[in-house]
Design a protein around this motif. Structure first.
Motif, PDB file in Angstrom:
ATOM      1  N   GLU A   1       0.763  -1.122  -0.114  1.00 41.56           N
ATOM      2  CA  GLU A   1       0.002   0.251  -0.120  1.00 41.56           C
ATOM      3  C   GLU A   1       0.944   1.298   0.016  1.00 41.56           C
ATOM      4  O   GLU A   1       0.610   2.187  -0.784  1.00 41.56           O
ATOM      5  CB  GLU A   1      -0.823  -0.180   1.377  1.00 41.56           C
ATOM      6  CG  GLU A   1      -1.885  -1.012   1.162  1.00 41.56           C
ATOM      7  CD  GLU A   1      -3.009  -1.208   2.410  1.00 41.56           C
ATOM      8  OE1 GLU A   1      -3.828  -1.899   2.546  1.00 41.56           O
ATOM      9  OE2 GLU A   1      -2.474  -0.365   3.574  1.00 41.56           O
ATOM     10  N   GLU A   2       1.924   1.388   0.908  1.00 43.68           N
ATOM     11  CA  GLU A   2       2.589   2.417   1.126  1.00 43.68           C
ATOM     12  C   GLU A   2       3.472   2.874  -0.192  1.00 43.68           C
ATOM     13  O   GLU A   2       3.761   3.754  -0.854  1.00 43.68           O
ATOM     14  CB  GLU A   2       3.759   2.176   2.144  1.00 43.68           C
ATOM     15  CG  GLU A   2       2.952   2.510   3.271  1.00 43.68           C
ATOM     16  CD  GLU A   2       3.450   2.455   4.836  1.00 43.68           C
ATOM     17  OE1 GLU A   2       3.174   2.438   5.993  1.00 43.68           O
ATOM     18  OE2 GLU A   2       4.849   2.540   4.488  1.00 43.68           O
ATOM     19  N   THR A   3       3.838   1.634  -0.939  1.00 43.73           N
ATOM     20  CA  THR A   3       4.745   1.836  -2.040  1.00 43.73           C
ATOM     21  C   THR A   3       3.857   2.272  -3.422  1.00 43.73           C
ATOM     22  O   THR A   3       4.253   3.164  -3.899  1.00 43.73           O
ATOM     23  CB  THR A   3       5.269   0.249  -2.379  1.00 43.73           C
ATOM     24  OG1 THR A   3       6.268   0.005  -1.421  1.00 43.73           O
ATOM     25  CG2 THR A   3       6.480   0.550  -3.661  1.00 43.73           C
ATOM     26  N   ALA A   4       2.707   1.694  -3.126  1.00 47.50           N
ATOM     27  CA  ALA A   4       1.796   2.098  -4.454  1.00 47.50           C
ATOM     28  C   ALA A   4       1.524   3.490  -4.052  1.00 47.50           C
ATOM     29  O   ALA A   4       1.463   4.435  -5.081  1.00 47.50           O
ATOM     30  CB  ALA A   4       0.517   1.423  -4.232  1.00 47.50           C
ATOM     31  N   THR A   5       1.418   4.037  -3.045  1.00 49.93           N
ATOM     32  CA  THR A   5       1.198   5.649  -2.428  1.00 49.93           C
ATOM     33  C   THR A   5       2.521   6.315  -3.021  1.00 49.93           C
ATOM     34  O   THR A   5       2.356   7.413  -3.846  1.00 49.93           O
ATOM     35  CB  THR A   5       0.850   5.631  -1.170  1.00 49.93           C
ATOM     36  OG1 THR A   5      -0.162   5.045  -0.643  1.00 49.93           O
ATOM     37  CG2 THR A   5       0.787   7.234  -1.023  1.00 49.93           C
ATOM     38  N   ARG A   6       3.636   5.995  -2.855  1.00 50.72           N
ATOM     39  CA  ARG A   6       4.760   6.630  -3.100  1.00 50.72           C
ATOM     40  C   ARG A   6       5.146   6.674  -4.807  1.00 50.72           C
ATOM     41  O   ARG A   6       5.163   7.424  -5.247  1.00 50.72           O
ATOM     42  CB  ARG A   6       5.906   6.177  -2.451  1.00 50.72           C
ATOM     43  CG  ARG A   6       6.035   6.089  -0.858  1.00 50.72           C
ATOM     44  CD  ARG A   6       7.353   5.685  -0.319  1.00 50.72           C
ATOM     45  NE  ARG A   6       7.072   5.526   1.219  1.00 50.72           N
ATOM     46  CZ  ARG A   6       7.297   4.539   1.743  1.00 50.72           C
ATOM     47  NH1 ARG A   6       7.375   3.142   1.215  1.00 50.72           N
ATOM     48  NH2 ARG A   6       7.061   4.240   3.138  1.00 50.72           N
ATOM     49  N   LEU A   7       4.570   5.393  -5.205  1.00 48.20           N
ATOM     50  CA  LEU A   7       4.743   5.404  -7.050  1.00 48.20           C
ATOM     51  C   LEU A   7       3.861   6.320  -7.421  1.00 48.20           C
ATOM     52  O   LEU A   7       4.250   6.924  -8.417  1.00 48.20           O
ATOM     53  CB  LEU A   7       4.409   4.126  -7.479  1.00 48.20           C
ATOM     54  CG  LEU A   7       5.635   2.981  -6.991  1.00 48.20           C
ATOM     55  CD1 LEU A   7       5.042   1.522  -7.222  1.00 48.20           C
ATOM     56  CD2 LEU A   7       6.860   3.121  -7.540  1.00 48.20           C
ATOM     57  N   SER A   8       2.647   6.549  -6.870  1.00 49.67           N
ATOM     58  CA  SER A   8       1.701   7.638  -7.423  1.00 49.67           C
ATOM     59  C   SER A   8       1.924   8.679  -7.317  1.00 49.67           C
ATOM     60  O   SER A   8       1.760   9.744  -8.200  1.00 49.67           O
ATOM     61  CB  SER A   8       0.326   7.152  -6.794  1.00 49.67           C
ATOM     62  OG  SER A   8       0.152   7.817  -5.509  1.00 49.67           O
ATOM     63  N   ALA A   9       2.938   9.044  -6.643  1.00 50.83           N
ATOM     64  CA  ALA A   9       3.735  10.244  -6.384  1.00 50.83           C
ATOM     65  C   ALA A   9       4.856  10.615  -7.071  1.00 50.83           C
ATOM     66  O   ALA A   9       5.543  11.742  -7.078  1.00 50.83           O
ATOM     67  CB  ALA A   9       3.908  10.777  -4.683  1.00 50.83           C
ATOM     68  N   GLY A  10       4.974  10.038  -7.990  1.00 58.51           N
ATOM     69  CA  GLY A  10       6.061  10.024  -9.218  1.00 58.51           C
ATOM     70  C   GLY A  10       7.517   9.383  -8.681  1.00 58.51           C
ATOM     71  O   GLY A  10       8.418   9.597  -9.195  1.00 58.51           O
ATOM     72  N   LYS A  11       7.532   8.747  -7.596  1.00 52.50           N
ATOM     73  CA  LYS A  11       8.973   8.395  -7.061  1.00 52.50           C
ATOM     74  C   LYS A  11       9.015   6.946  -7.767  1.00 52.50           C
ATOM     75  O   LYS A  11       8.436   6.250  -8.321  1.00 52.50           O
ATOM     76  CB  LYS A  11       8.790   7.743  -5.582  1.00 52.50           C
ATOM     77  CG  LYS A  11       8.532   9.283  -4.745  1.00 52.50           C
ATOM     78  CD  LYS A  11       9.626   9.696  -3.897  1.00 52.50           C
ATOM     79  CE  LYS A  11       9.550  10.945  -3.195  1.00 52.50           C
ATOM     80  NZ  LYS A  11      10.848  11.426  -2.746  1.00 52.50           N
ATOM     81  N   VAL A  12      10.433   6.513  -7.778  1.00 50.50           N
ATOM     82  CA  VAL A  12      10.993   5.197  -8.428  1.00 50.50           C
ATOM     83  C   VAL A  12      11.598   4.462  -7.260  1.00 50.50           C
ATOM     84  O   VAL A  12      12.510   5.042  -6.778  1.00 50.50           O
ATOM     85  CB  VAL A  12      11.782   5.696  -9.502  1.00 50.50           C
ATOM     86  CG1 VAL A  12      12.364   4.455 -10.227  1.00 50.50           C
ATOM     87  CG2 VAL A  12      11.637   6.820 -10.543  1.00 50.50           C
ATOM     88  N   TYR A  13      11.000   3.311  -7.190  1.00 56.20           N
ATOM     89  CA  TYR A  13      11.600   2.428  -6.338  1.00 56.20           C
ATOM     90  C   TYR A  13      12.115   1.005  -6.763  1.00 56.20           C
ATOM     91  O   TYR A  13      11.813   0.574  -7.933  1.00 56.20           O
ATOM     92  CB  TYR A  13      10.718   2.040  -5.410  1.00 56.20           C
ATOM     93  CG  TYR A  13      10.145   3.303  -4.395  1.00 56.20           C
ATOM     94  CD1 TYR A  13      10.950   3.382  -3.218  1.00 56.20           C
ATOM     95  CD2 TYR A  13       9.109   4.210  -4.725  1.00 56.20           C
ATOM     96  CE1 TYR A  13      10.723   4.508  -2.542  1.00 56.20           C
ATOM     97  CE2 TYR A  13       9.059   5.146  -3.950  1.00 56.20           C
ATOM     98  CZ  TYR A  13       9.837   5.412  -2.823  1.00 56.20           C
ATOM     99  OH  TYR A  13       9.383   6.720  -1.836  1.00 56.20           O
ATOM    100  N   ALA A  14      13.156   0.483  -6.070  1.00 49.65           N
ATOM    101  CA  ALA A  14      13.476  -0.946  -6.506  1.00 49.65           C
ATOM    102  C   ALA A  14      13.258  -1.707  -5.083  1.00 49.65           C
ATOM    103  O   ALA A  14      13.650  -1.308  -3.991  1.00 49.65           O
ATOM    104  CB  ALA A  14      14.834  -0.916  -6.644  1.00 49.65           C
ATOM    105  N   ALA A  15      12.535  -2.907  -5.368  1.00 50.32           N
ATOM    106  CA  ALA A  15      12.336  -3.789  -4.056  1.00 50.32           C
ATOM    107  C   ALA A  15      13.538  -4.651  -4.031  1.00 50.32           C
ATOM    108  O   ALA A  15      13.862  -5.315  -5.006  1.00 50.32           O
ATOM    109  CB  ALA A  15      11.097  -4.293  -4.398  1.00 50.32           C
ATOM    110  N   HIS A  16      13.995  -4.900  -2.955  1.00 49.74           N
ATOM    111  CA  HIS A  16      14.947  -5.812  -2.630  1.00 49.74           C
ATOM    112  C   HIS A  16      14.266  -6.957  -1.614  1.00 49.74           C
ATOM    113  O   HIS A  16      13.715  -6.568  -0.772  1.00 49.74           O
ATOM    114  CB  HIS A  16      16.088  -5.450  -1.913  1.00 49.74           C
ATOM    115  CG  HIS A  16      16.801  -4.163  -2.844  1.00 49.74           C
ATOM    116  ND1 HIS A  16      17.601  -4.310  -3.838  1.00 49.74           N
ATOM    117  CD2 HIS A  16      16.816  -2.828  -2.591  1.00 49.74           C
ATOM    118  CE1 HIS A  16      17.851  -3.170  -4.487  1.00 49.74           C
ATOM    119  NE2 HIS A  16      17.453  -2.242  -3.616  1.00 49.74           N
TER     120      HIS A  16
END
Ligand SMILES: [Zn+2]
Ligand SMILES: [Zn+2]
Length: 92
Positions: free
Chosen positions: A48-63
């Motif tokens: 949920e939190e990652t989806a929220t951050r992604l929708s804010a335009g951030k770029v993430y990598a999951a490890h």
């Protein structure tokens, strides 16, 4: 002597032991990594939190950090060591 880094779960604020399986979501802009327990309730929060951050335009990598006892060296979830019961659906 340097003390081992304490990792805390971003979902429940509990401590994550480095030898236990956990998930890290790294902000590729800042290098800050959010860590989450491998257990399902924390993984739900993570998704949920990652989806929220992604929708804010951030770029993430999951490890995916596997248990020290996990027989599978390959990265990613779905190992036979039972580290990640519930494969989470985050962008990668
Ligand atoms: Zn947690
Ligand atoms: Zn594993």
């Amino acid at each position: 002597m340097s003390r081992p880094r304490v990792i805390r779960c971003a979902a429940c604020a509990g401590r994550i032991k480095p030898q236990h399986p956990h998930v890290g979501v790294e902000d590729l802009e800042t290098g800050v990594e959010f860590s989450y327990h491998a257990r399902p309730d924390c993984q739900i929060r993570c998704a949920e939190e990652t989806a929220t951050r992604l929708s804010a335009g951030k770029v993430y990598a999951a490890h995916h950090y596997h248990s020290a006892l996990c027989p599978v060296a390959a990265s990613g979830f779905g190992c036979t060591g039972g580290c990640f019961d519930t494969p989470m659906a985050v962008a990668n």
